[in-house]
Design a protein around this motif. Structure first.
Motif, PDB file in Angstrom:
ATOM      1  N   LEU A 173      13.366  25.321  30.526  1.00  0.00           N
ATOM      2  CA  LEU A 173      14.773  25.633  30.718  1.00  0.00           C
ATOM      3  C   LEU A 173      14.854  26.896  31.570  1.00  0.00           C
ATOM      4  O   LEU A 173      14.230  27.911  31.243  1.00  0.00           O
ATOM      5  CB  LEU A 173      15.470  25.873  29.382  1.00  0.00           C
ATOM      6  CG  LEU A 173      15.321  24.778  28.318  1.00  0.00           C
ATOM      7  CD1 LEU A 173      15.912  25.243  26.997  1.00  0.00           C
ATOM      8  CD2 LEU A 173      15.986  23.497  28.773  1.00  0.00           C
ATOM      9  N   THR A 174      15.619  26.844  32.664  1.00  0.00           N
ATOM     10  CA  THR A 174      15.747  27.981  33.563  1.00  0.00           C
ATOM     11  C   THR A 174      17.217  28.343  33.722  1.00  0.00           C
ATOM     12  O   THR A 174      18.033  27.485  34.097  1.00  0.00           O
ATOM     13  CB  THR A 174      15.158  27.678  34.948  1.00  0.00           C
ATOM     14  OG1 THR A 174      13.770  27.340  34.807  1.00  0.00           O
ATOM     15  CG2 THR A 174      15.275  28.875  35.870  1.00  0.00           C
ATOM     16  N   ALA A 175      17.553  29.592  33.434  1.00  0.00           N
ATOM     17  CA  ALA A 175      18.905  30.098  33.639  1.00  0.00           C
ATOM     18  C   ALA A 175      18.866  31.142  34.733  1.00  0.00           C
ATOM     19  O   ALA A 175      18.013  32.040  34.719  1.00  0.00           O
ATOM     20  CB  ALA A 175      19.458  30.700  32.348  1.00  0.00           C
ATOM     21  N   THR A 176      19.779  31.034  35.698  1.00  0.00           N
ATOM     22  CA  THR A 176      19.794  31.949  36.832  1.00  0.00           C
ATOM     23  C   THR A 176      21.199  32.505  37.025  1.00  0.00           C
ATOM     24  O   THR A 176      22.194  31.871  36.661  1.00  0.00           O
ATOM     25  CB  THR A 176      19.363  31.243  38.129  1.00  0.00           C
ATOM     26  OG1 THR A 176      20.309  30.212  38.436  1.00  0.00           O
ATOM     27  CG2 THR A 176      17.986  30.623  37.983  1.00  0.00           C
ATOM     28  N   THR A 177      21.260  33.690  37.627  1.00  0.00           N
ATOM     29  CA  THR A 177      22.560  34.277  37.938  1.00  0.00           C
ATOM     30  C   THR A 177      22.421  35.302  39.051  1.00  0.00           C
ATOM     31  O   THR A 177      21.335  35.873  39.253  1.00  0.00           O
ATOM     32  CB  THR A 177      23.180  34.949  36.689  1.00  0.00           C
ATOM     33  OG1 THR A 177      24.524  35.341  36.994  1.00  0.00           O
ATOM     34  CG2 THR A 177      22.378  36.160  36.243  1.00  0.00           C
ATOM     35  N   ASP A 178      23.512  35.532  39.761  1.00  0.00           N
ATOM     36  CA  ASP A 178      23.614  36.665  40.671  1.00  0.00           C
ATOM     37  C   ASP A 178      24.606  37.685  40.130  1.00  0.00           C
ATOM     38  O   ASP A 178      25.027  38.586  40.850  1.00  0.00           O
ATOM     39  CB  ASP A 178      23.998  36.200  42.074  1.00  0.00           C
ATOM     40  CG  ASP A 178      25.375  35.526  42.122  1.00  0.00           C
ATOM     41  OD1 ASP A 178      26.083  35.494  41.078  1.00  0.00           O
ATOM     42  OD2 ASP A 178      25.771  35.037  43.202  1.00  0.00           O
ATOM     43  N   GLY A 179      24.979  37.507  38.877  1.00  0.00           N
ATOM     44  CA  GLY A 179      25.917  38.408  38.240  1.00  0.00           C
ATOM     45  C   GLY A 179      27.356  37.955  38.309  1.00  0.00           C
ATOM     46  O   GLY A 179      28.245  38.634  37.777  1.00  0.00           O
ATOM     47  N   THR A 180      27.598  36.801  38.934  1.00  0.00           N
ATOM     48  CA  THR A 180      28.952  36.258  39.013  1.00  0.00           C
ATOM     49  C   THR A 180      28.991  34.894  38.331  1.00  0.00           C
ATOM     50  O   THR A 180      27.983  34.167  38.320  1.00  0.00           O
ATOM     51  CB  THR A 180      29.405  36.085  40.471  1.00  0.00           C
ATOM     52  OG1 THR A 180      28.649  35.019  41.080  1.00  0.00           O
ATOM     53  CG2 THR A 180      29.202  37.370  41.254  1.00  0.00           C
ATOM     54  N   PRO A 181      30.129  34.489  37.766  1.00  0.00           N
ATOM     55  CA  PRO A 181      30.218  33.157  37.156  1.00  0.00           C
ATOM     56  C   PRO A 181      29.886  32.039  38.133  1.00  0.00           C
ATOM     57  O   PRO A 181      29.194  31.074  37.775  1.00  0.00           O
ATOM     58  CB  PRO A 181      31.673  33.087  36.688  1.00  0.00           C
ATOM     59  CG  PRO A 181      32.048  34.510  36.438  1.00  0.00           C
ATOM     60  CD  PRO A 181      31.337  35.296  37.515  1.00  0.00           C
ATOM     61  N   ALA A 182      30.349  32.158  39.377  1.00  0.00           N
ATOM     62  CA  ALA A 182      30.099  31.101  40.358  1.00  0.00           C
ATOM     63  C   ALA A 182      28.633  31.000  40.718  1.00  0.00           C
ATOM     64  O   ALA A 182      28.161  29.934  41.128  1.00  0.00           O
ATOM     65  CB  ALA A 182      30.928  31.350  41.614  1.00  0.00           C
ATOM     66  N   GLY A 183      27.903  32.098  40.587  1.00  0.00           N
ATOM     67  CA  GLY A 183      26.491  32.105  40.939  1.00  0.00           C
ATOM     68  C   GLY A 183      25.566  31.984  39.748  1.00  0.00           C
ATOM     69  O   GLY A 183      24.411  32.424  39.821  1.00  0.00           O
ATOM     70  N   THR A 184      26.046  31.374  38.661  1.00  0.00           N
ATOM     71  CA  THR A 184      25.278  31.266  37.419  1.00  0.00           C
ATOM     72  C   THR A 184      25.005  29.817  37.074  1.00  0.00           C
ATOM     73  O   THR A 184      25.882  28.956  37.202  1.00  0.00           O
ATOM     74  CB  THR A 184      26.052  31.928  36.256  1.00  0.00           C
ATOM     75  OG1 THR A 184      26.232  33.318  36.544  1.00  0.00           O
ATOM     76  CG2 THR A 184      25.312  31.773  34.938  1.00  0.00           C
ATOM     77  N   THR A 185      23.777  29.516  36.628  1.00  0.00           N
ATOM     78  CA  THR A 185      23.457  28.221  36.036  1.00  0.00           C
ATOM     79  C   THR A 185      22.797  28.457  34.685  1.00  0.00           C
ATOM     80  O   THR A 185      22.019  29.398  34.513  1.00  0.00           O
ATOM     81  CB  THR A 185      22.509  27.393  36.917  1.00  0.00           C
ATOM     82  OG1 THR A 185      21.279  28.101  37.105  1.00  0.00           O
ATOM     83  CG2 THR A 185      23.139  27.103  38.271  1.00  0.00           C
ATOM     84  N   GLN A 186      23.140  27.620  33.729  1.00  0.00           N
ATOM     85  CA  GLN A 186      22.551  27.649  32.393  1.00  0.00           C
ATOM     86  C   GLN A 186      21.917  26.293  32.108  1.00  0.00           C
ATOM     87  O   GLN A 186      22.237  25.297  32.766  1.00  0.00           O
ATOM     88  CB  GLN A 186      23.617  27.974  31.347  1.00  0.00           C
ATOM     89  CG  GLN A 186      24.313  29.299  31.602  1.00  0.00           C
ATOM     90  CD  GLN A 186      25.358  29.644  30.538  1.00  0.00           C
ATOM     91  OE1 GLN A 186      25.451  30.773  30.119  1.00  0.00           O
ATOM     92  NE2 GLN A 186      26.150  28.668  30.126  1.00  0.00           N
ATOM     93  N   ALA A 187      21.022  26.255  31.120  1.00  0.00           N
ATOM     94  CA  ALA A 187      20.237  25.050  30.865  1.00  0.00           C
ATOM     95  C   ALA A 187      20.395  24.592  29.428  1.00  0.00           C
ATOM     96  O   ALA A 187      20.366  25.412  28.500  1.00  0.00           O
ATOM     97  CB  ALA A 187      18.764  25.313  31.163  1.00  0.00           C
ATOM     98  N   ALA A 188      20.519  23.273  29.249  1.00  0.00           N
ATOM     99  CA  ALA A 188      20.612  22.711  27.899  1.00  0.00           C
ATOM    100  C   ALA A 188      20.163  21.261  27.910  1.00  0.00           C
ATOM    101  O   ALA A 188      20.425  20.525  28.865  1.00  0.00           O
ATOM    102  CB  ALA A 188      22.034  22.810  27.360  1.00  0.00           C
ATOM    103  N   ILE A 189      19.500  20.860  26.832  1.00  0.00           N
ATOM    104  CA  ILE A 189      19.093  19.472  26.635  1.00  0.00           C
ATOM    105  C   ILE A 189      19.189  19.163  25.150  1.00  0.00           C
ATOM    106  O   ILE A 189      18.929  20.020  24.303  1.00  0.00           O
ATOM    107  CB  ILE A 189      17.658  19.226  27.169  1.00  0.00           C
ATOM    108  CG1 ILE A 189      17.289  17.738  27.098  1.00  0.00           C
ATOM    109  CG2 ILE A 189      16.638  20.094  26.442  1.00  0.00           C
ATOM    110  CD1 ILE A 189      15.965  17.406  27.782  1.00  0.00           C
ATOM    111  N   GLY A 190      19.603  17.942  24.832  1.00  0.00           N
ATOM    112  CA  GLY A 190      19.713  17.563  23.425  1.00  0.00           C
ATOM    113  C   GLY A 190      19.626  16.062  23.252  1.00  0.00           C
ATOM    114  O   GLY A 190      19.667  15.289  24.218  1.00  0.00           O
ATOM    115  N   THR A 191      19.485  15.646  22.013  1.00  0.00           N
ATOM    116  CA  THR A 191      19.452  14.217  21.719  1.00  0.00           C
ATOM    117  C   THR A 191      20.851  13.632  21.861  1.00  0.00           C
ATOM    118  O   THR A 191      21.856  14.286  21.562  1.00  0.00           O
ATOM    119  CB  THR A 191      18.918  13.939  20.305  1.00  0.00           C
ATOM    120  OG1 THR A 191      19.767  14.570  19.333  1.00  0.00           O
ATOM    121  CG2 THR A 191      17.499  14.476  20.145  1.00  0.00           C
TER     122      THR A 191
END
Length: 277
Positions: free
Chosen positions: A76-94
């Motif tokens: 799982l990789t989460a990235t950001t440039d400090g802005t909401p538009a430049g942010t990705t979060q990671a999630a996986i589930g059944t």
């Protein structure tokens, strides 16, 4: 896709393994058809927690890792440039909400610092079970916060059992200390008590109304509590394997024995937990 290796063992051929989920994440990429066939869904789009509208399929991968049991890990990789538009979060589930009483376990690699960029984020690295039914809401969490969050100190592991998310009605325990590296997390849900273990040591138990009331899904996610500064950075959480045994409370040692036996048998996936819906 996986060569000659036996990748999965289904209920029809696993009569001696009733009520078990095991997966060592031997997949090629997020588009691997086996991922959906085995009941997993990568989250994308909006909603919380963390930064809204930032969940991305591209934030989940399955790189090779010779130290992992199946030779691959869930990353799982989460990235950001400090802005909401430049942010990705990671999630996986059944996909199916079919897990209730029993043993929940995973071997997870936590990080105390970002893979790239400044070490400034309040980020949650998690393994949890959850249902979203408002009337019978149930959730059991492991959440590691390397830099703290919610006003708490750094290197905090929160183990939490929820009764109501809307009312913020839950009981929680905070264990302080670095968890950099690989750790085995086990939660047992049995006889009215939820008990959380880290590397075989019990760290918290909940009882009474703080006990699941209905079936749940199994999930992992990596998300930013807030965005304290600008500048690019990325964080990673890795998972070697996940395991559930329906209706039995197993010790961490018994979990490891079961998982090791799958490795010896070259079994990468099994799911004999009956579907409720």
């Amino acid at each position: 896709m996986h060569g000659a290796r036996p990748h999965h063992l289904d209920g029809a051929t696993a009569g001696s393994e009733p009520g078990v989920l095991f997966d060592d994440f031997s997949y090629t990429d997020p588009q691997d058809r086996s991922l959906a066939d085995h009941g997993w869904r990568i989250r994308r789009g909006g909603g919380g927690p963390g930064v809204p509208d930032s969940w991305s399929t591209a934030a989940v991968s399955f790189p090779s890792d010779p130290t992992a049991q199946g030779g691959h890990v869930l990353d799982l990789t989460a990235t950001t440039d400090g802005t909401p538009a430049g942010t990705t979060q990671a999630a996986i589930g059944t996909v199916r909400r079919k897990f209730f009483e029993g043993t929940y376990a995973a071997r997870v690699h936590f990080n105390d610092a970002p893979t790239t960029g400044a070490d400034c984020d309040h980020i949650a690295q998690t393994f949890y079970a959850i249902s979203h039914n408002d009337e019978l809401y149930s959730e059991d969490d492991f959440e590691y916060l390397p830099n703290g969050g919610w006003g708490g100190p750094a290197t905090s592991m929160y183990t939490t059992t929820w009764y109501s998310a809307d009312a913020l009605d839950r009981v929680t325990h905070r264990t302080i200390g670095s968890l950099q590296g690989w750790h085995t997390l086990v939660a047992t849900v049995s006889d009215g008590t939820v008990t959380y273990h880290v590397d075989g040591t019990p760290v918290f138990s909940s009882t009474g109304k703080y006990y699941p009331r209905e079936t749940m899904t199994i999930n992992f996610n990596l998300w930013f509590i807030d965005l304290p500064s600008t500048g690019s950075r990325s964080w990673d959480e890795r998972v070697d394997w996940v395991y559930h045994a329906k209706g039995v409370a197993q010790s961490s040692a018994n979990v490891q024995n079961a998982v090791s036996a799958y490795g010896t048998a070259d079994i990468h996936f099994i799911d004999t937990v009956p579907s409720i819906w």
